[in-house]
Enzyme design. Structure first.
Site, PDB file in Angstrom:
ATOM      1  CG  ASP A 137      -1.905   1.086   1.300  1.00  0.00           C
ATOM      2  OD1 ASP A 137      -1.563   2.251   0.977  1.00  0.00           O
ATOM      3  OD2 ASP A 137      -3.053   0.784   1.663  1.00  0.00           O
ATOM      4  CD  GLU A 154      -4.610   4.615 -14.143  1.00  0.00           C
ATOM      5  OE1 GLU A 154      -5.607   5.049 -14.740  1.00  0.00           O
ATOM      6  OE2 GLU A 154      -3.982   3.630 -14.518  1.00  0.00           O
ATOM      7  CD  GLU A 197     -12.636   5.492  -7.969  1.00  0.00           C
ATOM      8  OE1 GLU A 197     -11.509   5.066  -8.231  1.00  0.00           O
ATOM      9  OE2 GLU A 197     -13.622   5.309  -8.702  1.00  0.00           O
TER      10      GLU A 197
END
Lengths: 619, 619
Positions: free
Chosen positions: A400, A416, A425
């Site tokens: 992560d 992105e 998001e």
């Protein structure tokens, strides 16, 4: 798009149904419309309800097969019925006759019945329809209204005298709201000799139009004697063709054959142009609500990656942005010695890694690339690409980005992570975590993004939201969560305005990604607010941008549909109103969410308080 | 029915996937099955979870298009995984590897993964699968079990030594029950060299079989060198063909080409026979639950009448019954003078009126006919038929038979008010009301009917009931109401027995249509009870009967599917158990309902107490 008109033919009372249907079919028409009650059987209520004079009120169902009744016949409710009469006797008899005809239509399995509205309010008719549990049946109720009221058409020369109830959209809208915007209600929109203003027409395209009724009387005759329409009417029919609306021709033929009207309408259909910003990819997604992705909590699937990797615009623009950044950071004379570090965070299956490698070749700059990805399934692909294509050029890291301990700092951080609403998001939270391994003068691509909002009218989206299955959540949740949706059957009440902006790297000492925005919109005409449509644009680097905002859309890009924030109840707006909407982006340790409310022209309570119905998980 | 086998080809670990898929397609196979993990990438857990040696555990998703992954590939979970190991280390590592493979299958969008069961219980595997929210995904889990356990195949000569856990159905059944009979679980049933008894095979057909696994080792070779199956295996495959099951061939080819196995299986498919009592009309209705009609509260629709009027058996038998009754009541010498009154109550659109008129002509008896109907929509048809065909011969009466005041008494009272369970559309209550206008020696057609019941095993029907949308009713309602359903994927635990009988005219002083019945069934083999299937038979007149009871079915009749009364929870039954079931038919002034419960071998509380979830309205 639909390239052939589905057109029906309207028949007056008293015609033989079998003959009418054959005549319509022979001339290429797809269905017929005619009164449910046959005038041969005149109802006589005076002899009591058990008398054949009352019971045998129309033709037998044996005249057609069920197949024909189910697909080929639209039933017209008798137009002399007045269930809103102030005379009690007329009202009661009308109610009885209305129900008799409506029930017979259900018995026959007709796809739809039509009812005509005029400027008189019809609350009792609305109640009767709403009481019939119409949502339990397949039948639709088509409300017949003219585009311009007869009164306005007649009074054209003295506009000042037009009274308030002269807007047929208002007749329809009030009736629809009385029926709780039931999805079985649709519009049979009758084209008039004069057409209303562009704004009024656009508003109709936000309504559930089921059929466009075209009287033969509006046709002109060309030199060869064939029926044609005025230019304005042609343009209107071509726009209807885009939506694939059915047509219904009514009135006597003024030309040699009824067939020629259909041929002409088919010609208009075939020459209609595509809607702006649409492409084959959006086919089948029209007004279909999707729950937004939760990319931090859920791993994307292979097919999701496959679709998005095909976008013909997005990766080209990323490549351009990386190309410019690489050249800006290292002058030509250092190109062969100065190796720049590029980190792609959230690398997925590697499209941005490829974009970076290709940009470096084109820019004649040397790079060392890291591909950081947390989805173990996508990592399988990345390791395979490294083994078979990339080799030493790329380091694949399974982590992560928010917790990765990078071995060095990078020059360019590429990601992105944007959703339909930009930050939805959680790009801000992810990049704030990742920027610790960006050099102090390093570049983030994207470096900036902004969300946009506009007020939207759409019975269609309202009904789609209402039909959402909330699973274990309370029913209210369906109106307190945003949906990703390709919006077609909508009317934009006012143009989109910008809302929240995020900049990367985020140099603020107190990194705070909470936001509160107030937007004001001017209402141009009477309308109904069902929610807000959301968009975003982003600056990748300098002049390289991407946008899904209607007025600046990146042509050809298909990675994002707009977002839609619904409202629990439709809000009636009047021309000239100021609409004031409040939007919050809020967060706690586990998640991020939006709340929204309205303070003008009416108060609408806060939706999604505390993220109770919808939030985006950080963990 | 399906006339071509959809057959896949199983591949061992290590084969190249693209080559395997091409090979399968070239030989006519529809899909392939192969391990999810590729042995080239041997997982090494010792280096930690971030190391490529662990992360890059299989081939890349880029090797096939998503289309191919989604439709052509079944993934096998590694069979060395033992998540139920008593060694904690093995268990934990196995859990990790299992999840890694399962998640990768979701990532690829595979239609199914397979897992192999043996005689060892696998509670931890069941928990893992049930925890994966499999119902949220499209993926299926196919549980691979042999038809006969390897141990039994080996120990065939000493049947007495077989231990209790030697029944593969038991392995599957226990695992399924642990997973709450989730509908995503299915059986991959491996055909063994020996087949089990007929009873055991029949029980498998009540399970959700997804694929029949056929090892090449069970094939024999015919004189020409082609692969063939034994007669027993042929018969089994043909029965599978009836259900349209997919096949999966595994093992090395023992013959010249892998193609020949498929050609032979296709041959068996094409020569399979239809199931007893089925006809084209039932296509598409297999195991599809329908809510029973409420003919007293709702009016039937035109299409419903149209379908039922086409029954080739029912009206012929009614005609025979009326013919016999007319001749019995009036001797030949009175035929020209004695006019008999025939009343058709619940005449619908008139099929029984026509039957009566035709019977009278054939019997050379004179009749005066009344057609009594309460549905105003059907009355339109009846009045039209009177006007155009029947004339003075038939009097059409718009009334509920229970309140009609008849102008005279009739000789023969004809009705068709029976439901799938006989009395469940309230024929008893209607005819009790109508018999006041039947002469004392008059005849009711039908004169008698009886309901039947049998215990049924069907995960399919259980899951269909569980998925029923109860609307405004509580969730429990889905298991407390009967469904009309054409039952295919079921196993009949014991043959049907008769339950309630009604006789008309009802000469009892205290007309009481309440009933209470206790039925006992002998359980022939271990099984799971999911509910009860209901049927009826009826005596129309003397020897003229109709039946939908399996052992006496009126061939060709299609007006009724069986009924199904579900149970909230599956009940495990052991071979030799006595099953005792209690059924009640109860009523109050507004409605009639059933209640049901079990007292042996376990207590199952009363379902539908007081008709709380389902009742049949009288008003």
């Amino acid at each position: 798009m639909v390239k052939k008109a589905s057109c029906g033919l309207d028949f007056p009372a008293g015609t033989d149904i079998r003959t009418s249907l054959n005549f319509a079919s022979e001339n290429g028409y797809s269905f017929i419309s005619l009164p449910i009650a046959h005038p041969r059987y005149k109802r006589d209520l005076s002899k009591g309800r058990a008398d054949p004079a009352y019971l045998a009120f129309t033709r037998s169902d044996l005249l057609l097969s069920c197949q024909d009744w189910n697909y080929m016949v639209i039933g017209k409710i008798s137009d002399y019925i007045d269930v809103d009469s102030s005379c009690e006797e007329v009202r009661k008899e009308s109610e009885e006759i209305f129900l008799q005809e409506f029930m017979y239509a259900l018995h026959l399995g007709l796809p739809a019945v039509t009812l005509t509205l005029d400027s008189q309010p019809k609350p009792n008719l609305a109640r009767l329809i709403y009481n019939q549990s119409i949502h339990e049946y397949q039948i639709s109720i088509w409300i017949h209204v003219p585009m311009v009221s007869p009164q306005v058409l007649a009074d054209d020369y003295r506009q000042d005298k037009i009274c308030d109830d002269s807007d047929p959209w208002d007749w329809w809208n009030n009736f629809k709201l009385m029926c709780n915007s039931d999805k079985r209600l649709g519009v049979a929109l009758q084209v008039t000799a004069d057409l209303p203003s562009e704004e009024v027409i656009t508003r109709w395209f936000g309504e559930p139009i089921k059929v466009i009724v075209i009287p033969t009387s509006i046709f002109l005759t060309n030199k060869k004697g064939f029926p044609v329409l005025s230019l304005a009417h042609q343009a209107f029919i071509r726009r209807c063709a885009y939506f694939g609306y059915q047509m219904l021709l009514n009135g006597n033929s003024k030309h040699s054959s009824i067939k020629h009207y259909l041929q002409y309408l088919n010609h208009l259909y075939q020459t209609s142009t595509q809607h702006e910003n649409t492409a084959p990819y959006s086919k089948g997604f029209e007004d279909h609500l999707q729950i937004p992705l939760q990319p931090l909590m859920d791993n994307l699937e292979s097919s999701t990656y496959e679709v998005f990797e095909r976008d013909p615009v997005k990766y080209t623009e990323y490549k351009r942005a990386i190309f410019k950044a690489l050249q800006d950071r290292v002058p030509d004379n250092e190109a062969s010695t100065n190796v720049q570090v590029v980190m792609v965070v959230g690398a997925g299956r590697g499209p941005l890694v490829n974009a970076a490698l290709e940009a470096a070749v084109k820019a004649e700059r040397k790079i060392r690339c890291y591909a950081v990805e947390k989805n173990p399934n996508a990592l399988v692909t990345l390791f395979s690409l490294k083994a078979e294509e990339w080799g030493e050029k790329v380091e694949v890291v399974g982590s992560d980005m928010r917790v990765w301990e990078a071995p060095e700092k990078c020059d360019i951080l590429v990601s992105e992570l944007l959703g339909s609403f930009g930050d939805n998001e959680l790009s801000p939270e992810c990049l704030d975590g990742a920027q610790k391994f960006l050099k102090d003068d390093g570049i983030s691509i994207p470096c900036k993004y902004t969300s946009y909002l506009c007020p939207t009218q759409s019975s269609k989206l309202f009904n789609e939201a209402r039909a959402t299955n909330t699973g274990d959540k309370p029913q209210i949740a369906k109106f307190e969560m945003p949906y990703v949706v390709y919006q077609v059957n909508t009317y934009t009440i006012a143009p989109a305005k910008s809302l929240f902006t995020f900049i990367h790297p985020n140099k603020d000492k107190n990194q705070d990604n909470r936001r509160y925005g107030i937007l004001k919109f001017h209402v141009e005409q009477d309308s109904v607010l069902n929610g807000f449509s959301g968009y975003f644009d982003t600056v990748l680097y300098k002049d390289v941008t991407l946008s899904i905002v209607p007025h600046s859309y990146s042509t050809g890009m298909f990675s994002w549909f707009p977002i839609f924030f619904p409202l629990k109840e439709p809000v009636k707006l009047k021309k000239g109103d100021e609409l004031e909407v409040h939007f919050w982006r809020l967060c706690d340790k586990k998640s991020v969410w939006y709340e929204w409310s309205i303070t003008k022209p009416v108060i609408v309570p806060v939706h999604n308080p505390n993220g109770r119905s919808y939030n985006i998980g950080l963990l």
